[in-house]
Write a protein that holds these residues in place. Structure first.
Motif, PDB file in Angstrom:
ATOM      1  N   UNK A 162      39.054  55.257  44.646  1.00  0.00           N
ATOM      2  CA  UNK A 162      39.728  54.178  43.903  1.00  0.00           C
ATOM      3  C   UNK A 162      38.812  53.553  42.855  1.00  0.00           C
ATOM      4  N   UNK A 163      38.142  54.375  42.051  1.00  0.00           N
ATOM      5  CA  UNK A 163      37.159  53.861  41.102  1.00  0.00           C
ATOM      6  C   UNK A 163      37.791  53.266  39.852  1.00  0.00           C
ATOM      7  N   UNK A 164      39.089  53.507  39.617  1.00  0.00           N
ATOM      8  CA  UNK A 164      39.762  52.912  38.454  1.00  0.00           C
ATOM      9  C   UNK A 164      40.357  51.565  38.843  1.00  0.00           C
ATOM     10  N   UNK A 165      40.348  50.641  37.901  1.00  0.00           N
ATOM     11  CA  UNK A 165      40.939  49.335  38.166  1.00  0.00           C
ATOM     12  C   UNK A 165      42.446  49.491  38.363  1.00  0.00           C
ATOM     13  N   UNK A 166      42.966  48.818  39.376  1.00  0.00           N
ATOM     14  CA  UNK A 166      44.375  48.948  39.731  1.00  0.00           C
ATOM     15  C   UNK A 166      44.817  47.694  40.486  1.00  0.00           C
ATOM     16  N   UNK A 167      46.121  47.578  40.694  1.00  0.00           N
ATOM     17  CA  UNK A 167      46.703  46.522  41.510  1.00  0.00           C
ATOM     18  C   UNK A 167      47.404  47.201  42.681  1.00  0.00           C
ATOM     19  N   UNK A 168      47.132  46.744  43.906  1.00  0.00           N
ATOM     20  CA  UNK A 168      47.737  47.353  45.086  1.00  0.00           C
ATOM     21  C   UNK A 168      49.218  46.996  45.178  1.00  0.00           C
ATOM     22  N   UNK A 169      50.017  47.932  45.684  1.00  0.00           N
ATOM     23  CA  UNK A 169      51.448  47.702  45.881  1.00  0.00           C
ATOM     24  C   UNK A 169      51.690  47.085  47.262  1.00  0.00           C
ATOM     25  N   UNK A 170      51.151  45.892  47.457  1.00  0.00           N
ATOM     26  CA  UNK A 170      51.303  45.136  48.700  1.00  0.00           C
ATOM     27  C   UNK A 170      51.542  43.677  48.332  1.00  0.00           C
ATOM     28  N   UNK A 171      51.875  42.869  49.327  1.00  0.00           N
ATOM     29  CA  UNK A 171      51.985  41.431  49.103  1.00  0.00           C
ATOM     30  C   UNK A 171      50.612  40.780  49.128  1.00  0.00           C
ATOM     31  N   UNK A 197      40.976  37.762  50.225  1.00  0.00           N
ATOM     32  CA  UNK A 197      42.417  38.026  50.260  1.00  0.00           C
ATOM     33  C   UNK A 197      42.872  38.183  48.818  1.00  0.00           C
ATOM     34  N   UNK A 198      43.602  39.273  48.571  1.00  0.00           N
ATOM     35  CA  UNK A 198      44.077  39.595  47.231  1.00  0.00           C
ATOM     36  C   UNK A 198      45.594  39.621  47.212  1.00  0.00           C
ATOM     37  N   UNK A 199      46.175  39.122  46.147  1.00  0.00           N
ATOM     38  CA  UNK A 199      47.606  39.316  45.925  1.00  0.00           C
ATOM     39  C   UNK A 199      47.812  40.699  45.302  1.00  0.00           C
ATOM     40  N   UNK A 200      48.897  41.371  45.717  1.00  0.00           N
ATOM     41  CA  UNK A 200      49.245  42.657  45.139  1.00  0.00           C
ATOM     42  C   UNK A 200      50.502  42.552  44.298  1.00  0.00           C
ATOM     43  N   UNK A 201      50.944  43.692  43.775  1.00  0.00           N
ATOM     44  CA  UNK A 201      52.115  43.702  42.891  1.00  0.00           C
ATOM     45  C   UNK A 201      53.401  43.362  43.636  1.00  0.00           C
ATOM     46  N   UNK A 202      53.407  43.476  44.969  1.00  0.00           N
ATOM     47  CA  UNK A 202      54.596  43.147  45.755  1.00  0.00           C
ATOM     48  C   UNK A 202      54.614  41.674  46.190  1.00  0.00           C
ATOM     49  N   UNK A 203      53.677  40.891  45.697  1.00  0.00           N
ATOM     50  CA  UNK A 203      53.650  39.471  46.029  1.00  0.00           C
ATOM     51  C   UNK A 203      54.951  38.824  45.583  1.00  0.00           C
ATOM     52  N   UNK A 204      55.618  38.135  46.506  1.00  0.00           N
ATOM     53  CA  UNK A 204      56.927  37.561  46.184  1.00  0.00           C
ATOM     54  C   UNK A 204      56.890  36.045  46.073  1.00  0.00           C
TER      55      UNK A 204
END
Length: 197
Positions: free
Chosen positions: A91-100, A143-150
Motif C-alpha cells: 500500500x505504498x500509494x496514497x489512498x483512502x480506505x473504503x471503511x467507516x 483512528x482514521x475516517x475512510x470513504x464509507x464514513x457516514x
C-alpha cells in the motif's frame, strides 16, 4: 479519541509510551506473518491466544485492549482484527480506505504516513512531497475516517504504508495492527480466523 467525530477531523492520534515493543519483537520472531479474524474482543482473544508465547502474549493483550477501545468509540459490538508482518512496499500509494472508521497501530517499524486534508485537496497524489507528509509514531494509536464514513463532515484521510524497499535491510519490516468493522475488506460469513505462517 472521540474527537474523531468532529466534522473537520479525518484522523486522531493517541500518543503513548507503553506499547509492548519487546513482546512485538518476540512475535516477529515466533509468530505467524498474519492473524485475521472478527468477533467480540473476548472471541478474538480466545481465537488468537494459542499463536502467542509467554514472551509475546503482552502484544495480544494490548491488541485486544485496542479492539475494546475501537468498539467503544465506534459503537460496534464486534470488530475485524488484522495483525500482519509487512516485509515489502505494501500500500505504498496514497489512498483512502473504503471503511467507516479504522484504527491502526504500528508496533515495529515506521508508522503509517498521511497528508492533512487541507494540503491533500487539489493535489495530484503523486506530487505530494516530504514537507506535506505526516507520520504516526511507532507504538501510537490512530483512528482514521475512510470513504464509507457516514457521519457529519469530511470523509477519508489520504494515507499510505511507508515504502520499505529503500531502507536498510534490518528496517524493512513492520508489525501493523488494523482494527475496523467486521465486514471490512469483504469479510463475512463464518468467523474462522485466517493464519499465515
Amino acid at each position: 479519541m472521540a474527537d474523531i467525530f468532529e466534522p473537520d477531523r479525518v484522523i486522531t492520534v493517541r500518543r503513548r509510551c507503553d506499547a509492548p515493543q519487546g513482546a512485538a519483537t518476540s512475535f516477529l520472531q515466533e509468530g505467524p506473518r498474519l492473524l485475521l479474524g472478527y468477533g467480540t474482543a473476548d472471541t478474538l482473544q480466545a481465537m488468537f491466544h494459542d499463536f502467542f508465547t509467554p514472551n509475546s502474549l503482552p502484544l495480544l493483550e494490548d491488541a485486544i485492549a485496542l479492539v475494546r477501545d475501537y468498539c467503544e468509540i465506534s459503537g460496534l459490538s464486534q470488530a475485524r482484527m488484522r495483525l500482519e508482518q509487512i516485509r515489502g512496499d505494501s500500500c505504498r500509494r496514497f489512498h483512502v480506505d473504503n471503511v467507516g472508521l479504522r484504527m491502526l497501530c504500528t508496533y515495529v517499524g515506521p508508522g503509517t504516513e498521511w497528508v492533512p486534508p487541507v494540503l491533500a485537496l487539489g493535489q495530484n497524489r503523486e506530487d505530494i512531497n516530504a514537507e506535506t507528509i505526516r507520520r504516526i509514531r511507532t507504538g501510537d494509536v490512530a483512528i482514521l475516517k475512510g470513504s464509507a464514513w457516514s457521519g457529519v463532515g469530511l470523509k477519508g484521510v489520504l494515507h499510505r504504508s511507508p515504502p520499505l524497499s529503500g531502507r536498510p535491510e534490518d528496517e524493512r519490516i513492520r508489525l501493523l495492527l488494523t482494527i475496523d468493522e467486521p465486514a471490512a475488506c469483504g469479510m463475512a460469513g463464518e468467523c474462522n480466523p485466517t493464519v499465515r505462517r
